[in-house]
Design a protein around this motif. Structure first.
Motif, PDB file in Angstrom:
ATOM      1  N   TYR A 109       0.814  -1.217   0.000  1.00  0.00           N
ATOM      2  CA  TYR A 109       0.000   0.000   0.000  1.00  0.00           C
ATOM      3  C   TYR A 109       0.847   1.266   0.000  1.00  0.00           C
ATOM      4  N   LEU A 110       2.079   1.180   0.540  1.00  0.00           N
ATOM      5  CA  LEU A 110       2.935   2.366   0.584  1.00  0.00           C
ATOM      6  C   LEU A 110       3.365   2.820  -0.813  1.00  0.00           C
ATOM      7  N   LYS A 111       3.222   1.926  -1.814  1.00  0.00           N
ATOM      8  CA  LYS A 111       3.575   2.308  -3.178  1.00  0.00           C
ATOM      9  C   LYS A 111       2.422   2.970  -3.919  1.00  0.00           C
ATOM     10  N   HIS A 112       1.236   2.942  -3.316  1.00  0.00           N
ATOM     11  CA  HIS A 112       0.073   3.561  -3.944  1.00  0.00           C
ATOM     12  C   HIS A 112       0.247   5.082  -3.938  1.00  0.00           C
ATOM     13  N   PRO A 113      -0.175   5.779  -5.001  1.00  0.00           N
ATOM     14  CA  PRO A 113      -0.028   7.244  -5.047  1.00  0.00           C
ATOM     15  C   PRO A 113      -0.644   7.959  -3.848  1.00  0.00           C
ATOM     16  N   TYR A 114      -1.731   7.408  -3.302  1.00  0.00           N
ATOM     17  CA  TYR A 114      -2.395   8.067  -2.170  1.00  0.00           C
ATOM     18  C   TYR A 114      -1.536   8.055  -0.906  1.00  0.00           C
ATOM     19  N   ALA A 115      -0.599   7.105  -0.808  1.00  0.00           N
ATOM     20  CA  ALA A 115       0.223   7.001   0.400  1.00  0.00           C
ATOM     21  C   ALA A 115       1.133   8.211   0.570  1.00  0.00           C
TER      22      ALA A 115
END
Length: 610
Positions: free
Chosen positions: A486-492
């Protein structure tokens, strides 16, 4: 007329005056046929002298503690002055008196050092409020209230009331709900804050709003939390982040000056969320003292901008010490002057970090002796040269004690933050008469809820992303396909246009620049897992308002009770609330909450399932 003066008013200049006082009997002291009484009211204490001519009357009807007394007489100079009291140079020679009301024997002594425990004093809170220590807290609260209103009035803010009976829109804490008799089966909620109302006021053109307002949250309690609390709630239109920061650090400085006589002339330091977490392990650091966290090892997915610095750590590679090598995070603090700690003291610190509320497995210590030598609890694994490298990396000096924690990222960082604060307390570095302000900026906009595999708002769903990241938010799907990454998601990586004010390690205020465009607000709701139908049902009124020329706006809310407690040198906000609840959310004086009778339940169309 019950009184001509208060019990805190008379001085030597009043000698010879005929006066009448009224108040409560604090103490009665008999010396033969002469009686001295300390009479107390909100304003102070005055000594009364009852001569021989009144002895028979006092013998017939003795005066007791907390009797309500009216007494008249002449102001005279005291022969045995009490310079600890403002009125201590005078006393009243009483010519006549009247008992206005008798009192039962109080359940505890009405004085600063009382013999009453918390539960007893809360049950008789109306008596506890007579004590000088509590009275001073209530007076300080009033002074903060008055200073706040004066500053905001001077700066063009309007005090506008908003409703207490509103719609339940659960997002964050649990709501208190109120059944509606006229609308069977439907409920109001008590507001957790006036958030949406103050935004609507900005749409309405009231560009500077405030309230000192009650808010309600149904959550577990502790020393600094009550089910009903007060906040200084503020909002401004046509502003950017710096406008808010400058305005409201001005407010706190004004309160310092008016209430504590402190000229806070220093610029308020500003740090990003990432920096405070990296250097202090917590997002509300106490910056009255140093002892910053040294990061010896951090995960590759956390603090991207800090990776290069930590790569220079002396334990960046394999050390042969499994506790460090297998840990996700290794952090340390250098405790000034503590190399002299005994084995017993070090063992006690180790036990302290092992407590369940801290949750660590152990504590590594390295003594940097005044002669420059080093001795540690891990000498078996590290040469003195290696310890010298660690000492240099953590900026330790001869005489310091280096304490090292290792483990999972979140728990270890929280533990080192708590250990730093504990040692700051033990070393006398957290002085109650010293105040340091800090702005914490650039929080993550979202947090990842692992159990639900979705994003949640770190502050609240009306917080705007940084202007440069609005397109990132609008242009990307919030769905997380691989929970492990999830840390690679743009929202992170989206930062909130948000800010917290921290005072002495306590968050006293928080706010943000708000979303004011419908498209972006709908995108935020979608990111939080709301369907369009849910968003319309819960917040349709706000989305509709955004279609009618909503201005850019932002605001902040200060925890009024907490601010008062800090200024008063207390850990508990209860000391600064006239009628607080206990840790179970009960008012033990009123015995509330309590059941209601069947007639009321029938009127509300409610059946209890107990």
């Amino acid at each position: 007329m019950y009184r001509t003066h208060t019990c805190g008013e008379l001085r030597l200049k009043d000698v010879g005056s005929e006066v009448t006082l009224a108040g409560w009997v604090q103490t009665v002291r008999k010396f033969g046929s002469i009686t001295f009484i300390d009479l107390r009211d909100r304003y102070g204490i005055t000594q009364l002298l009852f001569g021989e001519d009144l002895n028979e009357q006092l013998e017939a009807a003795p005066l007791g503690r907390e009797f309500v007394l009216q007494a008249s007489g002449t102001v005279i100079e005291r022969s045995n002055k009490n310079l600890q009291l403002p009125t201590g140079e005078v006393e009243i020679r009483i010519s006549s008196f009247s008992v206005l009301n008798k009192s039962a024997i109080p359940p505890f002594t009405i004085q600063d050092d009382t013999d009453g425990g918390d539960d007893l004093r809360m049950r008789y809170r109306y008596l506890d409020l007579r004590r000088g220590a509590v009275k001073r807290n209530i007076e300080l609260r009033y002074a903060v209230n008055r200073a706040t209103r004066e500053y905001l009035h001077q700066n063009g803010f309007m005090d506008i009331e908003t409703p207490f009976l509103i719609k339940s829109t659960p997002e964050g804490a649990r709501d208190f709900v109120v059944p509606s008799r006229m609308n069977p089966g439907e409920f109001y909620a008590l507001p957790q804050s006036p958030q949406t109302f103050k935004q609507l006021l900005m749409v309405s053109g009231y560009d500077r709003y405030y309230q000192i307002v009650k808010c309600f949250r149904d959550e577990d309690l502790r020393a600094d939390r009550q089910p009903e609390f007060t906040q200084i709630d503020c909002e401004m239109a046509f502003v950017e982040q710096d406008d808010i920061l400058n305005m409201f650090e001005g407010l706190i400085k004004f309160i310092f000056k008016q209430v504590k006589g402190i000229d806070y002339t220093d610029a308020v330091e500003r740090m990003t969320w990432e920096d405070v977490m990296f250097h202090y392990g917590i997002d509300k650091p106490d910056i009255r003292f140093g002892m910053k966290v040294a990061n010896l090892k951090i995960p590759a997915t956390v603090f991207d901008e800090k990776q290069a610095a930590v790569a220079a750590s002396p334990i960046a590679g394999s050390t042969g010490f499994g506790v460090f090598d297998n840990a996700e995070t290794v952090v340390a603090i250098a405790v000034p002057g503590a190399a002299e700690y005994t084995r017993k003291q070090l063992d006690e610190l180790t036990d302290w970090v092992k407590r369940p509320q801290i949750g660590m497995q152990g504590l590594v210590n390295i003594k940097y002796n005044s002669d420059g030598s080093l001795k540690s609890s891990v000498d078996k694994f590290f040469t003195e040269a290696a310890l010298q490298e660690i000492a240099k990396y953590v900026n330790a000096k001869p005489g310091d004690l280096i304490l090292v924690l290792a483990g999972a990222e979140e728990r270890t960082r929280k533990a080192i933050a708590e250990l730093r604060l504990e040692l700051g307390e033990r070393l006398g570095l957290r002085k109650k008469d010293e105040f340091r302000l800090l702005w914490v900026l650039d929080f993550p906009l979202f947090e990842y809820a692992e159990e639900e595999n979705r994003w949640v708002a770190r502050h609240h769903p009306f917080t705007s992303p940084k202007p440069s990241q609005i397109e990132t938010m609008i242009g990307n799907d919030p769905v997380i396909e691989n929970a492990a990454e999830y840390l690679k998601h743009p929202y992170a990586n989206i930062k909130a246009n948000a800010y917290d004010m921290v005072l002495n390690g306590n968050e006293i205020g928080g706010g943000s620049i708000r979303i004011f465009q419908r498209e972006l607000q709908e995108k935020m709701f979608a990111a939080l897992g709301m369907t369009q139908e849910e968003a319309q049902h819960k917040f349709g009124f706000l989305l509709g308002a955004f279609e009618y020329g909503a201005p850019p706006h932002g605001g902040i809310a200060f925890g009024f009770d907490r601010l008062c407690a800090i200024l008063g040198g207390s850990e508990s906000i209860r000391d600064f609330i006239a009628f607080p609840k206990n840790n179970s959310g009960r008012d033990v004086m009123l015995d509330a909450p309590a059941g209601i009778d069947q007639k009321q339940l029938d009127e509300l169309n409610i059946k209890l399932a107990l």
